[in-house]
Scaffold this motif. Sequence first.
Motif, PDB file in Angstrom:
ATOM      1  N   VAL A 162     -23.989 -18.997   7.391  1.00 26.40           N
ATOM      2  CA  VAL A 162     -23.558 -17.719   7.946  1.00 26.40           C
ATOM      3  C   VAL A 162     -22.332 -17.935   8.822  1.00 26.40           C
ATOM      4  N   TRP A 163     -21.327 -17.092   8.641  1.00 30.49           N
ATOM      5  CA  TRP A 163     -20.111 -17.084   9.438  1.00 30.49           C
ATOM      6  C   TRP A 163     -20.009 -15.761  10.184  1.00 30.49           C
ATOM      7  N   ILE A 164     -19.368 -15.789  11.355  1.00 28.51           N
ATOM      8  CA  ILE A 164     -19.027 -14.561  12.053  1.00 28.51           C
ATOM      9  C   ILE A 164     -17.546 -14.283  11.832  1.00 28.51           C
ATOM     10  N   LEU A 165     -17.244 -13.064  11.399  1.00 35.11           N
ATOM     11  CA  LEU A 165     -15.870 -12.632  11.213  1.00 35.11           C
ATOM     12  C   LEU A 165     -15.480 -11.708  12.359  1.00 35.11           C
ATOM     13  N   GLY A 166     -14.195 -11.680  12.689  1.00 38.62           N
ATOM     14  CA  GLY A 166     -13.785 -10.775  13.742  1.00 38.62           C
ATOM     15  C   GLY A 166     -12.289 -10.689  13.896  1.00 38.62           C
ATOM     16  N   SER A 167     -11.865  -9.685  14.659  1.00 40.32           N
ATOM     17  CA  SER A 167     -10.457  -9.530  15.015  1.00 40.32           C
ATOM     18  C   SER A 167     -10.308  -9.237  16.500  1.00 40.32           C
ATOM     19  N   SER A 168     -11.367  -9.554  17.274  1.00 38.73           N
ATOM     20  CA  SER A 168     -11.361  -9.317  18.720  1.00 38.73           C
ATOM     21  C   SER A 168     -12.150 -10.429  19.402  1.00 38.73           C
ATOM     22  N   LEU A 169     -12.292 -10.308  20.707  1.00 41.17           N
ATOM     23  CA  LEU A 169     -13.023 -11.333  21.463  1.00 41.17           C
ATOM     24  C   LEU A 169     -14.529 -11.236  21.254  1.00 41.17           C
ATOM     25  N   PHE A 170     -15.016 -10.078  20.814  1.00 39.13           N
ATOM     26  CA  PHE A 170     -16.459  -9.902  20.621  1.00 39.13           C
ATOM     27  C   PHE A 170     -17.003 -10.908  19.625  1.00 39.13           C
ATOM     28  N   GLY A 171     -16.360 -10.998  18.461  1.00 40.40           N
ATOM     29  CA  GLY A 171     -16.831 -11.927  17.437  1.00 40.40           C
ATOM     30  C   GLY A 171     -16.755 -13.375  17.892  1.00 40.40           C
ATOM     31  N   ALA A 172     -15.714 -13.708  18.641  1.00 41.11           N
ATOM     32  CA  ALA A 172     -15.566 -15.074  19.147  1.00 41.11           C
ATOM     33  C   ALA A 172     -16.720 -15.436  20.077  1.00 41.11           C
ATOM     34  N   GLN A 173     -17.078 -14.504  20.966  1.00 43.77           N
ATOM     35  CA  GLN A 173     -18.187 -14.751  21.890  1.00 43.77           C
ATOM     36  C   GLN A 173     -19.498 -14.912  21.142  1.00 43.77           C
ATOM     37  N   LEU A 174     -19.733 -14.055  20.162  1.00 46.02           N
ATOM     38  CA  LEU A 174     -20.992 -14.119  19.417  1.00 46.02           C
ATOM     39  C   LEU A 174     -21.089 -15.400  18.601  1.00 46.02           C
ATOM     40  N   ALA A 175     -20.009 -15.756  17.894  1.00 49.13           N
ATOM     41  CA  ALA A 175     -20.025 -16.983  17.094  1.00 49.13           C
ATOM     42  C   ALA A 175     -20.265 -18.203  17.978  1.00 49.13           C
ATOM     43  N   ALA A 176     -19.645 -18.230  19.132  1.00 48.51           N
ATOM     44  CA  ALA A 176     -19.828 -19.362  20.049  1.00 48.51           C
ATOM     45  C   ALA A 176     -21.257 -19.420  20.568  1.00 48.51           C
ATOM     46  N   ALA A 177     -21.800 -18.275  20.960  1.00 47.80           N
ATOM     47  CA  ALA A 177     -23.152 -18.240  21.522  1.00 47.80           C
ATOM     48  C   ALA A 177     -24.205 -18.638  20.486  1.00 47.80           C
ATOM     49  N   MET A 178     -23.971 -18.285  19.220  1.00 50.19           N
ATOM     50  CA  MET A 178     -24.952 -18.579  18.173  1.00 50.19           C
ATOM     51  C   MET A 178     -24.678 -19.893  17.454  1.00 50.19           C
ATOM     52  N   GLY A 179     -23.571 -20.569  17.808  1.00 52.42           N
ATOM     53  CA  GLY A 179     -23.252 -21.845  17.176  1.00 52.42           C
ATOM     54  C   GLY A 179     -22.908 -21.711  15.711  1.00 52.42           C
ATOM     55  N   LEU A 180     -22.091 -20.694  15.394  1.00 54.20           N
ATOM     56  CA  LEU A 180     -21.730 -20.415  14.004  1.00 54.20           C
ATOM     57  C   LEU A 180     -20.224 -20.596  13.801  1.00 54.20           C
ATOM     58  N   PRO A 181     -19.787 -20.896  12.589  1.00 55.72           N
ATOM     59  CA  PRO A 181     -18.355 -20.963  12.321  1.00 55.72           C
ATOM     60  C   PRO A 181     -17.731 -19.578  12.464  1.00 55.72           C
ATOM     61  N   TYR A 182     -16.443 -19.562  12.823  1.00 54.85           N
ATOM     62  CA  TYR A 182     -15.768 -18.318  13.181  1.00 54.85           C
ATOM     63  C   TYR A 182     -14.526 -18.134  12.333  1.00 54.85           C
ATOM     64  N   ALA A 183     -14.407 -16.949  11.721  1.00 53.56           N
ATOM     65  CA  ALA A 183     -13.234 -16.614  10.919  1.00 53.56           C
ATOM     66  C   ALA A 183     -12.535 -15.423  11.560  1.00 53.56           C
ATOM     67  N   PHE A 184     -11.271 -15.598  11.913  1.00 56.28           N
ATOM     68  CA  PHE A 184     -10.511 -14.544  12.588  1.00 56.28           C
ATOM     69  C   PHE A 184      -9.549 -13.892  11.604  1.00 56.28           C
TER      70      PHE A 184
END
Length: 330
Positions: A162-184
């Motif tokens: 599972v990856w977290i996608l985002g274009s704001s700081l919200f997705g970055a915070q969630l991906a970091a907190a859940m230990g998931l890879p992040y796609a911006f």
Amino acid sequence: MTVLSILDLSPIAQGSEAAQSFRYSLDLAQHAERWGYRRFWLAEHHGMPGIASAATAVLIAHVAGGTSSIRVGAGGIMLPNHSPLVIAEQFGTLESLFPGRIDLGLGRAPGSDQRTARALRRSLTSDADEFPQDVAELIDYFSAEPRGAVRAVPGTGLQVPVWILGSSLFGAQLAAAMGLPYAFASHFAPQQMMQAIELYRATFRPSAQLSRPYVMLGFNVFAADTDEQAHYLASSAQQAFINLRSGRPAKIPPPVANFMQQIGPSERHLLEQILSCSAIGSPTTVAAQIADFIAHTGADELMIASNIFEHAARLHSYEIAAQVISSVPV
């Protein structure tokens, strides 16, 4: 060497239809597999005349069934549109059919306007604010011993990445907190890119899925044999963005020579902002622009978007990107 992957919206060009777009998506994925791309992701959008990837899981099955080694996934599924259980079952099915090759990127935008979002969900009680809880529920369905009473069949125990996608700081915070890879989504919304990357890396917590931060960045490439030809090809995407932001979404238009010189200052400023994370030019030019972007961001992986009108020219652009990446310093 930085990893390259492909983001495909199965674009519908003027004079064409979705059926042709699906054939082109599979052909692109087959070429990408030979050229060494790691992933081929398709994105969920609805009600868009120029985008055919609305039934994303169905199209992933089409592409995965016609390839053998490249990872195929969603970039992404817009989770507020769906029940987490339904997505767990869909991607559990895909993982069962194509083991070890399926990715699931999750976003919290609707991928549509509000009227289309209402038609998708029948009500607006499913709120984007519930996104973190929905992600946690979805991941739990994939675990070997889910905490909830309901089981995803297939899905349980399959550990779909599972990856977290985002274009704001919200997705970055969630991906970091859940230990998931992040796609911006820097290929169309680059404004908060560096802030999001820094926040994600600084606050990342290791998880069972990922031990260290991993950042994938969207990046447009319009490559051709000459700089002049590349700028000509890029005009299709430039026109499409202006149409979309003007409330006139349409099929992908054919390229126009000297397009940037024909538009006004406000439209030119809009494109300079939206497409700032782009490489446009010959192989030499594109190699230098990709190298600069990687040096600036430290991206672990680039997800390349080449929204080009003609299929053969689009293939050639992706081929050039694959060839020049070997010359880019890590």
